[in-house]
Design an enzyme around this catalytic site. Structure first.
Site, short mmCIF file in Angstrom:
data_model
loop_
_atom_site.label_atom_id
_atom_site.label_comp_id
_atom_site.label_asym_id
_atom_site.label_seq_id
_atom_site.Cartn_x
_atom_site.Cartn_y
_atom_site.Cartn_z
N ASP A 1 0.81 -1.22 0.00
CA ASP A 1 0.00 0.00 0.00
C ASP A 1 0.84 1.27 0.00
O ASP A 1 0.61 2.18 -0.80
CB ASP A 1 -0.95 0.02 1.21
CG ASP A 1 -2.12 -0.94 1.01
OD1 ASP A 1 -2.39 -1.31 -0.16
OD2 ASP A 1 -2.74 -1.33 2.01
N ARG B 1 1.85 5.62 16.79
CA ARG B 1 1.34 6.58 15.81
C ARG B 1 1.72 8.03 16.10
O ARG B 1 2.14 8.75 15.20
CB ARG B 1 -0.18 6.43 15.65
CG ARG B 1 -0.60 5.02 15.20
CD ARG B 1 0.19 4.57 13.99
NE ARG B 1 -0.19 3.23 13.54
CZ ARG B 1 0.68 2.29 13.23
NH1 ARG B 1 1.99 2.51 13.30
NH2 ARG B 1 0.26 1.10 12.81
N ASP C 1 -5.91 4.07 13.11
CA ASP C 1 -4.61 4.69 12.83
C ASP C 1 -4.73 5.98 12.02
O ASP C 1 -4.00 6.94 12.26
CB ASP C 1 -3.69 3.69 12.13
CG ASP C 1 -3.20 2.61 13.10
OD1 ASP C 1 -3.11 2.91 14.31
OD2 ASP C 1 -2.92 1.49 12.65
N SER D 1 -3.57 -9.12 8.51
CA SER D 1 -3.03 -7.77 8.55
C SER D 1 -2.27 -7.65 9.86
O SER D 1 -2.83 -7.85 10.94
CB SER D 1 -4.17 -6.76 8.49
OG SER D 1 -3.70 -5.50 8.91
N1 ARG Z 1 -6.61 -2.28 16.57
C1 ARG Z 1 -5.29 -1.91 16.98
C2 ARG Z 1 -5.24 -0.44 17.30
O1 ARG Z 1 -6.12 0.27 16.94
C3 ARG Z 1 -4.25 -2.32 15.96
C4 ARG Z 1 -4.44 -1.76 14.58
C5 ARG Z 1 -3.34 -2.08 13.58
N2 ARG Z 1 -3.30 -3.47 13.27
C6 ARG Z 1 -3.11 -4.00 12.08
N3 ARG Z 1 -3.10 -5.29 11.98
N4 ARG Z 1 -2.98 -3.28 11.01
O2 ARG Z 1 -4.33 0.04 17.94
#
Ligand code: ARG
Length: 402
Positions: A16, A97, A126, A177
């Site tokens: 991506d 993040r 995110d 993922s």
């Molecule tokens: N749900 C988790 C959060 O909001 C992880 C999100 C990222 N996970 C991923 N497999 N892309 O912090």
């Protein structure tokens, strides 16, 4: 959204964010894409990632090692706050993040970019964390989120990249993922989308299956100074070294897995698997040391602060006035949270079995049931009379009127 000339793109080397490079240039009219790959201890080789961005058309490809800051400025404050979203998730992804956002903003300012970009979709937390953190750090910067608007499936994104000469080696494609950093891994999608499906053992990397864990327990002693972990087994360690060693020491006992249905900020429930061995154990140990060194009222009041803090971090408000105010509270509570916690690691559980501190508020003379008891038992009677007085008055009144 308005046009941007020069953009700093958060880059992971995945499909991506790689496709984002030609997309930004060709669809969104960006002149120059500068990529930024952050090393947060995820264990990826960053030199190939740096080169990959250049071959995908980046004008400049930055790699920043931010592992130490990640631990000291993001993980350690969260440990002091015993931060667990919905009382379970220690925020391993969420904490990364605001740091990546800060690196993006710093690079944008340094290189004179007028926008930053990320590869998040429109369904997750995110995107919120990036967008809000960037706005807080530099409200003048535009934020571009190509993957939120392009509506391409994975194969379509690959086909789009191929039009621009990008090739994506066909790895054994994973249905999952995955997000990873030094603090842990988050795994979603594929067969995990059915909440009834038990996670397959193949998804775990940092933690062993119970069947493969040692048949003898290990003990670990974690030293804290003012609520910050500083040593293992009496040996002072750098922040990164401490997390790295503890991840290995507890992961081999199968400790640190979570399987939860989580409420995302965007209103969706998602099924998430986490493995965050060191972070979960550090929070358990820290909370225990607080039970020895904080007064009852501070401990109880702090629980509410902790919940608000965890929600703020989860919901992308790391750089916000409320978060700053809660930080001040938490920091103030930590001045005497210094000491050592001893845990037994065995078959998937980390159990606190001992704690000690020069600042302990536990008093032998008061707590003991032995002969040297100093507690004034007589004083309890008057205390209980006054304490129970409102209830006594209430009982007399309600009995009289019934
Ligand atoms: N749900 C988790 C959060 O909001 C992880 C999100 C990222 N996970 C991923 N497999 N892309 O912090």
């Amino acid at each position: 959204m308005g046009r941007a000339e020069r953009v700093v793109l958060a880059y992971s080397g995945g499909v991506d964010t790689t496709v984002c490079i030609p997309y930004l240039k060709n669809e969104l009219g960006v002149k120059e894409v500068i990529t930024l790959a952050a090393d947060l201890g995820q264990g990826d080789e960053l030199e190939p990632i740096r080169k990959k961005a250049l071959s995908a058309g980046a004008a400049e490809s930055l790699v920043v090692d931010a592992t130490k800051e990640f631990v000291t400025d993001y993980a350690f404050p969260a440990i002091q706050a015993n931060a667990l979203y919905e009382n379970r998730y220690p925020l391993s992804t969420a904490l990364a993040r605001p740091l990546i956002a800060r690196l993006l903003v710093e690079a944008a300012e340094k290189y004179g970019a007028d926008a930053v970009a990320h590869g998040c979709t429109g369904k997750g937390n995110d995107q919120v964390r990036f967008d809000v953190a960037i706005a807080a750090l530099n409200p003048k910067l535009k934020v571009l989120a190509p993957a939120r608007e392009w509506g391409m499936s994975r194969p379509e994104a690959i086909a789009y990249g191929e039009k621009f000469g990008l090739s994506f080696p066909v790895k054994k494609s994973s249905p999952y993922s995955i997000d990873r950093n030094l603090l842990g891994r988050s795994i979603e999608a594929g067969p995990l989308e059915d909440p009834w499906n038990e996670p397959l053992e193949e998804i775990y990397v940092m933690t062993k299956a119970i069947a493969d864990t040692p048949d003898q327990p290990d003990y670990v002693e974690i030293g804290f100074e003012q609520g910050i972990p500083v040593s293992l087994g009496g040996q002072k360690l750098s922040p990164v070294e401490l997390i790295t060693q503890l991840n290995a020491a507890v992961g081999r006992h199968g400790i640190g897995r979570l399987d939860m249905i989580e409420n995302r900020l965007v209103g969706i429930k998602s099924r998430e698997i986490y493995e965050t061995p060191a972070l979960l154990v550090l929070i358990a140990a820290h909370r225990d040391l607080e039970s020895l060194t904080l007064t009852a009222d501070v401990t109880h009041y702090k629980r509410g602060i902790e919940q608000t803090y965890s929600e703020l971090v989860y919901n992308g408000l790391w750089y916000s006035p409320l978060k700053a105010a809660l930080d001040a509270f938490v920091t103030q509570t930590q001045t005497r949270v210094t000491g050592t916690v001893r845990l037994k690691l065995f078959k998937g559980s980390a159990t606190v079995v001992g704690r000690k501190s020069a600042n302990t508020l536990y008093s032998d003379a008061l707590s003991t049931y032995g002969a040297d008891d100093q507690f004034d038992h007589q004083a309890a009677e008057g205390f209980i009379y006054v304490w129970g007085l409102p209830t006594r008055v209430w009982a007399e009144k309600t009995r009289a009127s019934s």
